[in-house]
Design a protein around this motif. Sequence first.
Motif, short mmCIF file in Angstrom:
data_model
loop_
_atom_site.label_atom_id
_atom_site.label_comp_id
_atom_site.label_asym_id
_atom_site.label_seq_id
_atom_site.Cartn_x
_atom_site.Cartn_y
_atom_site.Cartn_z
N LYS A 243 66.96 87.06 6.03
CA LYS A 243 66.65 88.28 6.80
C LYS A 243 66.86 88.02 8.29
CE LYS A 243 65.00 92.51 7.09
NZ LYS A 243 65.72 93.65 6.51
N ALA A 244 66.46 86.85 8.76
CA ALA A 244 66.65 86.50 10.16
C ALA A 244 68.13 86.46 10.52
CB ALA A 244 66.00 85.15 10.46
N GLN A 245 68.94 85.93 9.63
CA GLN A 245 70.39 85.89 9.86
C GLN A 245 70.95 87.30 9.90
OE1 GLN A 245 72.59 83.56 7.05
NE2 GLN A 245 74.51 83.75 8.18
N GLU A 246 70.52 88.14 8.96
CA GLU A 246 70.97 89.54 8.92
C GLU A 246 70.62 90.26 10.23
OE1 GLU A 246 69.09 93.49 6.87
OE2 GLU A 246 69.33 91.75 5.56
N LEU A 247 69.44 89.99 10.77
CA LEU A 247 68.99 90.64 11.99
C LEU A 247 69.45 89.93 13.26
CD1 LEU A 247 65.32 91.46 10.89
CD2 LEU A 247 67.26 93.05 11.02
N ILE B 94 55.31 83.13 10.37
CA ILE B 94 56.64 82.93 10.95
C ILE B 94 56.54 83.03 12.46
CG2 ILE B 94 58.99 83.81 11.13
CD1 ILE B 94 58.84 84.71 8.27
N SER B 95 57.27 82.15 13.13
CA SER B 95 57.36 82.18 14.58
C SER B 95 58.78 81.83 15.00
CB SER B 95 56.37 81.16 15.17
OG SER B 95 56.48 81.15 16.57
N GLY B 96 59.23 82.49 16.07
CA GLY B 96 60.55 82.15 16.60
C GLY B 96 61.23 83.27 17.36
N ASP B 97 60.99 84.49 16.95
CA ASP B 97 61.61 85.63 17.61
C ASP B 97 60.48 86.56 18.08
OD1 ASP B 97 63.39 88.30 17.76
OD2 ASP B 97 64.76 86.59 17.66
N LEU B 98 60.80 87.80 18.35
CA LEU B 98 59.76 88.77 18.67
C LEU B 98 58.83 88.88 17.47
CD1 LEU B 98 61.96 91.56 20.30
CD2 LEU B 98 60.52 89.88 21.47
N SER B 99 57.56 89.07 17.72
CA SER B 99 56.58 89.08 16.64
C SER B 99 56.88 90.12 15.57
CB SER B 99 55.18 89.30 17.22
OG SER B 99 54.82 88.21 18.03
N ASP B 100 57.35 91.29 15.96
CA ASP B 100 57.70 92.31 14.96
C ASP B 100 58.80 91.82 14.03
OD1 ASP B 100 55.84 94.08 16.02
OD2 ASP B 100 57.33 95.24 17.15
N MET B 101 59.75 91.09 14.56
CA MET B 101 60.84 90.56 13.75
C MET B 101 60.34 89.43 12.85
SD MET B 101 63.50 92.40 14.53
CE MET B 101 62.28 93.69 14.46
N ASP B 102 59.46 88.59 13.38
CA ASP B 102 58.85 87.54 12.57
C ASP B 102 58.16 88.17 11.35
OD1 ASP B 102 59.61 85.72 14.56
OD2 ASP B 102 57.58 85.49 15.36
N GLU B 103 57.40 89.23 11.59
CA GLU B 103 56.69 89.91 10.52
C GLU B 103 57.65 90.51 9.49
OE1 GLU B 103 52.86 92.50 10.76
OE2 GLU B 103 54.58 93.84 11.03
N ALA B 104 58.73 91.12 9.95
CA ALA B 104 59.71 91.71 9.03
C ALA B 104 60.30 90.64 8.11
CB ALA B 104 60.82 92.41 9.82
N CYS B 105 60.54 89.47 8.66
CA CYS B 105 61.08 88.36 7.85
C CYS B 105 60.04 87.85 6.87
CB CYS B 105 61.57 87.24 8.76
SG CYS B 105 63.03 87.69 9.73
N ALA B 106 58.78 87.80 7.27
CA ALA B 106 57.72 87.36 6.36
C ALA B 106 57.61 88.32 5.17
CB ALA B 106 56.39 87.28 7.11
N ILE B 107 57.63 89.59 5.45
CA ILE B 107 57.52 90.58 4.37
C ILE B 107 58.74 90.50 3.45
CG2 ILE B 107 57.50 93.07 3.88
CD1 ILE B 107 55.71 93.32 6.45
N ALA B 108 59.92 90.34 4.02
CA ALA B 108 61.14 90.21 3.20
C ALA B 108 61.05 88.99 2.29
CB ALA B 108 62.37 90.14 4.10
N GLY B 109 60.54 87.90 2.83
CA GLY B 109 60.41 86.68 2.03
C GLY B 109 59.41 86.83 0.90
N ILE B 110 58.27 87.43 1.21
CA ILE B 110 57.22 87.65 0.21
C ILE B 110 57.77 88.52 -0.93
CG2 ILE B 110 55.02 88.83 -0.20
CD1 ILE B 110 54.27 87.90 2.73
N GLU B 111 58.42 89.61 -0.58
CA GLU B 111 58.97 90.51 -1.60
C GLU B 111 60.05 89.83 -2.43
OE1 GLU B 111 60.08 93.96 0.69
OE2 GLU B 111 58.00 94.68 0.78
N ALA B 112 60.90 89.04 -1.80
CA ALA B 112 61.98 88.35 -2.51
C ALA B 112 61.44 87.37 -3.56
CB ALA B 112 62.90 87.62 -1.53
N ALA B 113 60.25 86.82 -3.29
CA ALA B 113 59.63 85.87 -4.23
C ALA B 113 58.83 86.57 -5.32
CB ALA B 113 58.74 84.90 -3.47
N GLY B 114 58.84 87.91 -5.31
CA GLY B 114 58.10 88.65 -6.31
C GLY B 114 56.60 88.64 -6.07
N LEU B 115 56.21 88.41 -4.81
CA LEU B 115 54.80 88.37 -4.45
C LEU B 115 54.42 89.66 -3.72
CD1 LEU B 115 54.81 84.68 -3.18
CD2 LEU B 115 53.82 85.51 -5.33
N ARG B 116 53.13 89.85 -3.47
CA ARG B 116 52.64 91.06 -2.81
C ARG B 116 52.00 90.73 -1.47
NH1 ARG B 116 48.34 93.67 -6.15
NH2 ARG B 116 48.21 94.96 -4.29
#
Length: 142
Positions: A19-23, A117-139
Amino acid sequence: MSRITLQQATTVITAAFAKAQELKLKPLGVVVLDAGGHVIAYHRQDGASTGRFQLAVGKAAGALFLGMSSRKIGDMAGERASFLSSLGPIAPSGVVPAAGGIIVVDAEGLAIGAVGISGDLSDMDEACAIAGIEAAGLRAQG
């Protein structure tokens, strides 16, 4: 499901990086913690600064410590600054009041871990965290 497996943690991290690469984000550090705040897995992308681990853990562990996302902790900071500043000595892994720390819950809504997640703007960090959680089939906690 009562825990996050290493395989799921690895999927979270891989999907968050995708997701980070995509963004086209800055290099990230991504950590997955179990419900007790222990590290299951952590990866830091090439070029990420050295503080990414501590910041990512502080977001995820702080979310677990207070039972809410690090975004909500950040929203609370303005109204309860003295409360948040008092947490340093008692929060074992810190509390970082900025978006990017998300609690992972089971089907009953009980916390089974967190992603930070840390590294970019906090909103972007959060978007990547949610994408990762969903990709793993988690909630993610709502």
